[in-house]
Scaffold this active site. Structure first.
Site, short mmCIF file in Angstrom:
data_model
loop_
_atom_site.label_atom_id
_atom_site.label_comp_id
_atom_site.label_asym_id
_atom_site.label_seq_id
_atom_site.Cartn_x
_atom_site.Cartn_y
_atom_site.Cartn_z
N THR A 11 24.13 -7.93 18.65
CA THR A 11 25.26 -8.61 19.15
C THR A 11 26.29 -9.06 18.02
O THR A 11 27.48 -9.45 18.13
CB THR A 11 24.99 -9.79 19.99
OG1 THR A 11 24.10 -10.58 19.15
CG2 THR A 11 24.37 -9.53 21.45
N GLY A 12 25.80 -8.92 16.81
CA GLY A 12 26.61 -9.41 15.58
C GLY A 12 27.75 -8.46 14.96
O GLY A 12 27.86 -7.25 15.69
N SER A 39 20.96 -14.49 23.75
CA SER A 39 21.53 -13.35 24.42
C SER A 39 20.46 -12.64 25.35
O SER A 39 20.91 -11.76 26.23
CB SER A 39 21.75 -12.39 23.33
OG SER A 39 22.69 -13.01 22.36
N CYS A 147 26.73 -5.92 1.03
CA CYS A 147 27.93 -5.34 1.33
C CYS A 147 28.93 -4.79 0.18
O CYS A 147 29.64 -4.06 0.24
CB CYS A 147 28.34 -5.89 2.49
SG CYS A 147 28.90 -7.74 2.37
N HIS A 240 35.94 -4.70 0.91
CA HIS A 240 35.67 -5.56 -0.10
C HIS A 240 36.26 -4.93 -1.36
O HIS A 240 35.84 -3.64 -1.43
CB HIS A 240 33.99 -5.77 -0.41
CG HIS A 240 33.61 -6.52 0.65
ND1 HIS A 240 34.39 -7.48 1.61
CD2 HIS A 240 32.24 -6.99 0.93
CE1 HIS A 240 33.41 -8.26 2.25
NE2 HIS A 240 32.37 -7.99 1.92
N ASN A 325 33.17 -2.83 3.98
CA ASN A 325 31.92 -3.77 3.91
C ASN A 325 31.01 -3.48 5.12
O ASN A 325 29.68 -3.76 5.07
CB ASN A 325 32.20 -5.12 3.82
CG ASN A 325 33.25 -5.78 4.81
OD1 ASN A 325 34.25 -5.17 4.78
ND2 ASN A 325 32.92 -6.52 5.66
P1 NAP Z 1 26.43 -12.12 12.68
O1 NAP Z 1 27.64 -11.59 13.23
O2 NAP Z 1 26.36 -13.64 12.56
O3 NAP Z 1 25.29 -11.54 13.60
C1 NAP Z 1 23.76 -12.10 13.38
C2 NAP Z 1 22.89 -11.45 14.67
O4 NAP Z 1 21.55 -11.97 14.37
C3 NAP Z 1 23.53 -11.69 16.00
O5 NAP Z 1 22.84 -10.42 16.81
C4 NAP Z 1 22.32 -12.78 16.43
O6 NAP Z 1 22.02 -12.60 18.00
C5 NAP Z 1 21.14 -12.26 15.68
N1 NAP Z 1 20.28 -13.58 15.77
C6 NAP Z 1 20.82 -14.96 15.21
N2 NAP Z 1 19.61 -15.67 15.30
C7 NAP Z 1 18.78 -15.19 15.80
C8 NAP Z 1 17.45 -15.19 16.19
N3 NAP Z 1 16.85 -16.65 16.06
N4 NAP Z 1 16.48 -14.49 16.94
C9 NAP Z 1 17.22 -13.16 16.92
N5 NAP Z 1 18.20 -12.89 16.86
C10 NAP Z 1 19.00 -13.64 15.87
O7 NAP Z 1 25.95 -11.42 11.37
P2 NAP Z 1 26.52 -9.98 10.61
O8 NAP Z 1 27.75 -10.27 9.97
O9 NAP Z 1 26.39 -9.03 11.66
O10 NAP Z 1 25.16 -9.85 9.52
C11 NAP Z 1 23.91 -9.43 9.94
C12 NAP Z 1 23.19 -9.33 8.64
O11 NAP Z 1 23.52 -8.15 8.19
C13 NAP Z 1 22.89 -10.59 7.65
O12 NAP Z 1 21.75 -10.63 7.25
C14 NAP Z 1 23.93 -10.19 6.79
O13 NAP Z 1 23.77 -10.80 5.51
C15 NAP Z 1 23.81 -8.61 6.55
N6 NAP Z 1 25.14 -8.03 6.25
C16 NAP Z 1 26.39 -8.12 6.84
C17 NAP Z 1 27.48 -7.43 6.23
C18 NAP Z 1 28.88 -7.67 6.74
O14 NAP Z 1 29.82 -7.22 6.21
N7 NAP Z 1 29.14 -8.46 7.96
C19 NAP Z 1 27.24 -6.45 5.30
C20 NAP Z 1 25.84 -6.29 4.82
C21 NAP Z 1 24.99 -6.98 5.15
P3 NAP Z 1 22.91 -13.80 18.77
O15 NAP Z 1 24.52 -12.97 19.11
O16 NAP Z 1 21.99 -13.56 20.16
O17 NAP Z 1 22.95 -15.04 18.12
#
Ligand code: NAP
Length: 347
Positions: A11-12, A39, A147, A240, A325
Site C-alpha cells: 500500500t506504500g 489494511s 534510493c 533525487h 528514487n
Molecule cells: P510508505 O509509503 O510509508 O509505506 C510503508 C508500507 O509499510 C505500507 O504498505 C504500510 O502498510 C507497511 N507497514 C507499515 N507498518 C507495518 C506493519 N506494522 N506491518 C506490516 N506492514 C506495515 O513507505 P515507502 O516510501 O513506500 O518506503 C517503504 C520502504 O522502502 C522503507 O523502508 C523505505 O526506507 C524504503 N525506500 C523508500 C524509497 C522511496 O523513494 N520512497 C526508496 C528506497 C527505499 P499500511 O498502508 O497498511 O500502513
C-alpha cells in the site's frame, strides 16, 4: 512461464510503484499483497491511497490485502515495508522459505546479504551461497541500496578505473522519498530542509563502499573511497539530484570520464533483462541538465543521468547526477535484482 510474486508493504509509495511496474511484466505476476493490520482484510482499492499517474490495475484494485505474515504468499516476495517493521517481518519470511527482494535498510549492511546494483556488482549474489545455511533459514534476502545511494553509486562505479579516492556529495532529494504522506506540505512548500532522518547521510557514506567493493573469497572487501554526504529535502515530486565532487588517483581528461559513463554496461544489458535500460548512465551536454522534471523518467525511470562535468578547485572533478528514487532507487531496482536472479537460476 510466469512467476507468481507477492508484495510486502503493497500500500506504500514503493509498494504502489511495484504494482505499476509489474502490471505488464513479461515474467512476474502479482498474486499476493501484504501490509499492516490497518489494511489487512480490505480490498486494495480501499486500503491504499493510490498516488501514481498510471491507472491502478483493476485486478489489483479488487485483490484483498493480507496481513504481513508468511504462509499464503508465493515463494518470491518484493518488499517495500516500513523499516521499523521490515527487519522482523522479512526475517520471518526468509525463515519460512521465501526469497525476499527488499528496499528496506534493515539487512543491507549484513556481511552475508547482497546489496545489489546488477550493473555494478552482479557477482555479489555469490553471498547467497552461504546465507541460508549460516542463518538457518531456507529462504534468501537480497537488498537494493538506499534510493539516493543507488544513483550516486552508479555514477561513481565507472570512476573506479581512475582510482576513485574521495567524494563529497550534496543531495537534493524528492518528497516521494519520504513515503506518503511524508513531509508535511507546510514544511516543504517553498522550502528546503537540510536534514533527512533515518541516518540518510550515514547510509550514503557506508553503503557506497559495500556496493563498489570487490567479492574476494566469498566476502565483500569494501571499496576504500571516503564519502562525505550532506542531504537536503526539496519540493520536488520524484527524482533525487546530487552535486558530486571526486578526487581521483589518475588524472583522466573530461572526455575520458564522459566516455566511461556513456559506455558503462553490466549484466542486465548483456542478458537483455526486461527492466534493463539500454544505456544505464547517460551524460547530457546541455549546461542546465540534468533536471528532475525533464530527466527522472528517462527509459522508464531506470537510467541515471549525469551532466555538468567540470574541474573542481578543491578535489579533481565535479558533476551532477540524477535518478528516479522510487523506480531506479526502489521498486525498479528490486525488480531488476529479481530478473537477474531468475536468469542466474536463483529463484
Ligand atoms: P510508505 O509509503 O510509508 O509505506 C510503508 C508500507 O509499510 C505500507 O504498505 C504500510 O502498510 C507497511 N507497514 C507499515 N507498518 C507495518 C506493519 N506494522 N506491518 C506490516 N506492514 C506495515 O513507505 P515507502 O516510501 O513506500 O518506503 C517503504 C520502504 O522502502 C522503507 O523502508 C523505505 O526506507 C524504503 N525506500 C523508500 C524509497 C522511496 O523513494 N520512497 C526508496 C528506497 C527505499 P499500511 O498502508 O497498511 O500502513
Amino acid at each position: 512461464m510466469t512467476i507468481d510474486v507477492g508484495i510486502l508493504g503493497a500500500t506504500g509509495m514503493v509498494g504502489q510503484q511495484f504494482i505499476a511496474l509489474l502490471a505488464d511484466h513479461p515474467w512476474f505476476r502479482v498474486t499476493w499483497l501484504g501490509a499492516s493490520e490497518r489494511s489487512a482484510g480490505k480490498a486494495y482499492r480501499a486500503a491504499a491511497a493510490w498516488r501514481l499517474p498510471n491507472p491502478l490495475p483493476e485486478d489489483i484494485a479488487r485483490m484483498s490485502v493480507d496481513a504481513a505474515t508468511p504462509g499464503r504468499a508465493p515463494a518470491l516476495v518484493f518488499s517495500g515495508l516500513d523499516s521499523s517493521v521490515a527487519g522482523e517481518i522479512e526475517g520471518a519470511f526468509a525463515h519460512a522459505g521465501h526469497i525476499v527482494v527488499t528496499n528496506s535498510r534493515n539487512y543491507r549492511m549484513e556481511a552475508d546479504v547482497p546489496l545489489l546494483i546488477p550493473e555494478v556488482n552482479a557477482d555479489h549474489l555469490d553471498l547467497l551461497r552461504t546465507q541460508a545455511s549460516a542463518r538457518g533459514w531456507n529462504g534468501r534476502i537480497v537488498t537494493n541500496p538506499n534510493c539516493s545511494v543507488i544513483v550516486y553509486a552508479m555514477a561513481l562505479a565507472p570512476l573506479r578505473q581512475f582510482g576513485l579516492k574521495t567524494s563529497i556529495i550534496t543531495t537534493l532529494q524528492a518528497i516521494s522519498g519520504a513515503g506518503y504522506p511524508g513531509v508535511a506540505s507546510w514544511d516543504i512548500l517553498g522550502n528546503v530542509i537540510p536534514f533527512i532522518g533515518g541516518g540518510e547521510e550515514e547510509k550514503i557514506e557506508t553503503e557506497t563502499n559495500k556496493i563498489l567493493g570487490a567479492l574476494k573469497n566469498g566476502a565483500i572487501r569494501n571499496h576504500p573511497v571516503t564519502v562525505s554526504a550532506a542531504v537536503n529535502r526539496v519540493p520536488v515530486h520524484n527524482g533525487h539530484t546530487a552535486s558530486i565532487s571526486v578526487a581521483l588517483d589518475e588524472q583522466p581528461d573530461a572526455d575520458a570520464i564522459v566516455a566511461a559513463w556513456n559506455s558503462f554496461r553490466g549484466k542486465p544489458q548483456e542478458l537483455g533483462l526486461p527492466s534493463a535500460p539500454p544505456q544505464p548512465i547517460v551524460y547530457l551536454t546541455e549546461a542546465n541538465r540534468p533536471q528532475p522534471a525533464l530527466d527522472a523518467n528517462r527509459d522508464g525511470g531506470m537510467t541515471v543521468t549525469v551532466g555538468r562535468l567540470r574541474r573542481c578547485p578543491v578535489l579533481d572533478y565535479k558533476f551532477v547526477a540524477l535518478g528516479h528514487n522510487t523506480i531506479r532507487g526502489a521498486a525498479g531496482a528490486a525488480i531488476l535484482n529479481a530478473e537477474l536472479m531468475h536468469r542466474q537460476g536463483l529463484l
